[in-house]
Enzyme design. Structure first.
Site, short mmCIF file in Angstrom:
data_model
loop_
_atom_site.label_atom_id
_atom_site.label_comp_id
_atom_site.label_asym_id
_atom_site.label_seq_id
_atom_site.Cartn_x
_atom_site.Cartn_y
_atom_site.Cartn_z
N ASP A 141 16.15 -49.74 -17.31
CA ASP A 141 14.92 -49.10 -17.74
C ASP A 141 13.85 -50.19 -17.96
O ASP A 141 14.12 -51.23 -18.55
CB ASP A 141 15.16 -48.32 -19.04
CG ASP A 141 14.04 -47.32 -19.32
OD1 ASP A 141 14.30 -46.11 -19.27
OD2 ASP A 141 12.89 -47.77 -19.59
N ILE A 142 12.62 -49.90 -17.53
CA ILE A 142 11.53 -50.87 -17.62
C ILE A 142 11.09 -51.09 -19.08
O ILE A 142 10.50 -52.13 -19.40
CB ILE A 142 10.35 -50.40 -16.74
CG1 ILE A 142 9.46 -51.56 -16.30
CG2 ILE A 142 9.54 -49.32 -17.41
CD1 ILE A 142 8.47 -51.18 -15.21
N ASN A 175 16.67 -36.10 -21.11
CA ASN A 175 15.53 -35.37 -21.65
C ASN A 175 15.11 -34.34 -20.61
O ASN A 175 14.84 -34.68 -19.46
CB ASN A 175 14.38 -36.35 -21.93
CG ASN A 175 14.75 -37.38 -22.99
OD1 ASN A 175 15.46 -37.07 -23.94
ND2 ASN A 175 14.28 -38.60 -22.81
N GLY A 224 11.06 -34.10 -23.85
CA GLY A 224 10.49 -35.44 -23.75
C GLY A 224 10.63 -36.07 -22.38
O GLY A 224 10.53 -37.29 -22.24
N HIS A 261 17.33 -37.78 -14.68
CA HIS A 261 17.88 -39.11 -14.95
C HIS A 261 18.66 -39.08 -16.24
O HIS A 261 18.34 -38.31 -17.15
CB HIS A 261 16.78 -40.17 -15.00
CG HIS A 261 15.61 -39.80 -15.87
ND1 HIS A 261 14.62 -38.94 -15.44
CD2 HIS A 261 15.27 -40.16 -17.13
CE1 HIS A 261 13.72 -38.79 -16.41
NE2 HIS A 261 14.10 -39.52 -17.45
N HIS A 277 19.86 -41.56 -19.26
CA HIS A 277 19.77 -42.85 -19.93
C HIS A 277 21.16 -43.23 -20.43
O HIS A 277 21.85 -42.39 -21.03
CB HIS A 277 18.87 -42.74 -21.16
CG HIS A 277 17.45 -42.34 -20.89
ND1 HIS A 277 16.40 -43.23 -20.92
CD2 HIS A 277 16.89 -41.13 -20.61
CE1 HIS A 277 15.26 -42.58 -20.69
NE2 HIS A 277 15.53 -41.30 -20.49
P1 5GP Z 1 12.19 -39.88 -19.81
O1 5GP Z 1 11.18 -40.10 -20.90
O2 5GP Z 1 11.60 -39.08 -18.66
O3 5GP Z 1 13.51 -39.34 -20.27
O4 5GP Z 1 12.54 -41.32 -19.27
C1 5GP Z 1 11.84 -41.98 -18.27
C2 5GP Z 1 12.25 -43.42 -18.36
O5 5GP Z 1 11.88 -44.08 -17.17
C3 5GP Z 1 11.56 -44.18 -19.51
O6 5GP Z 1 12.54 -44.70 -20.38
C4 5GP Z 1 10.76 -45.26 -18.79
O7 5GP Z 1 10.76 -46.48 -19.49
C5 5GP Z 1 11.46 -45.37 -17.44
N1 5GP Z 1 10.58 -45.75 -16.36
C6 5GP Z 1 9.39 -45.18 -16.05
N2 5GP Z 1 8.85 -45.77 -14.97
C7 5GP Z 1 9.72 -46.74 -14.58
C8 5GP Z 1 9.72 -47.70 -13.53
O8 5GP Z 1 8.81 -47.79 -12.70
N3 5GP Z 1 10.81 -48.53 -13.45
C9 5GP Z 1 11.85 -48.46 -14.33
N4 5GP Z 1 12.86 -49.31 -14.16
N5 5GP Z 1 11.88 -47.55 -15.34
C10 5GP Z 1 10.83 -46.72 -15.47
#
Ligand code: 5GP
Ligand code: ZN
Length: 112
Positions: free
Chosen positions: A29-30, A85, A91, A98, A100
């Site tokens: 995760d970034i 999420n 969220g 995806h 986590h």
């Molecule tokens: P969500 O909030 O949808 O459950 O999680 C999305 C996740 O994707 C976040 O934790 C965010 O940091 C990660 N994320 C978003 N854009 C990128 C990206 O371009 N590269 C990576 N490696 N992670 C990303």
């Protein structure tokens, strides 16, 4: 399709890959929320948990099997958390399903 995770799968956007096979990829995760924080996603563009069905649920089962393997490889013997999420109230910010995987510290409950 304008999906950042599809672009990560196709390597149009760089990321740190931990794993890839014919069904899923895993990458860091970034914006990590724990010492270990990676995402496992299916290569098929499934939008959210609400789009899992009889045809694609085997991919989700595979995600969990790979989560176990990667958790072990990344030193999470004492435990970890898997988070999905789903849609707005859940969220979800990227509309490609995806999972986590978070660990390397004590996870808290409730998650907020
Ligand atoms: P969500 O909030 O949808 O459950 O999680 C999305 C996740 O994707 C976040 O934790 C965010 O940091 C990660 N994320 C978003 N854009 C990128 C990206 O371009 N590269 C990576 N490696 N992670 C990303
Ligand atoms: Zn996608």
């Amino acid at each position: 399709m304008d999906c950042i995770f599809c672009k990560i799968i196709n390597k149009e956007i760089p990321s740190v890959f931990l794993y890839e096979d014919d069904m899923v990829v895993a990458f860091k995760d970034i914006n990590p929320q724990a010492p270990v924080h990676f995402l496992i996603i299916p290569k098929e563009h499934i939008e959210s948990n609400d789009d899992i069905n009889d045809e694609n649920s085997h991919i989700i089962a595979h995600v969990f099997k790979i989560a176990k393997k990667l958790a072990k490889e990344n030193g999470l013997e004492s435990g970890y958390r898997i988070v999905n999420n789903c849609k707005e109230d859940g969220g979800q910010t990227v509309n490609h399903i995806h999972f986590h995987v978070l660990g390397g510290r004590q996870m808290l409950w409730p998650p907020g």
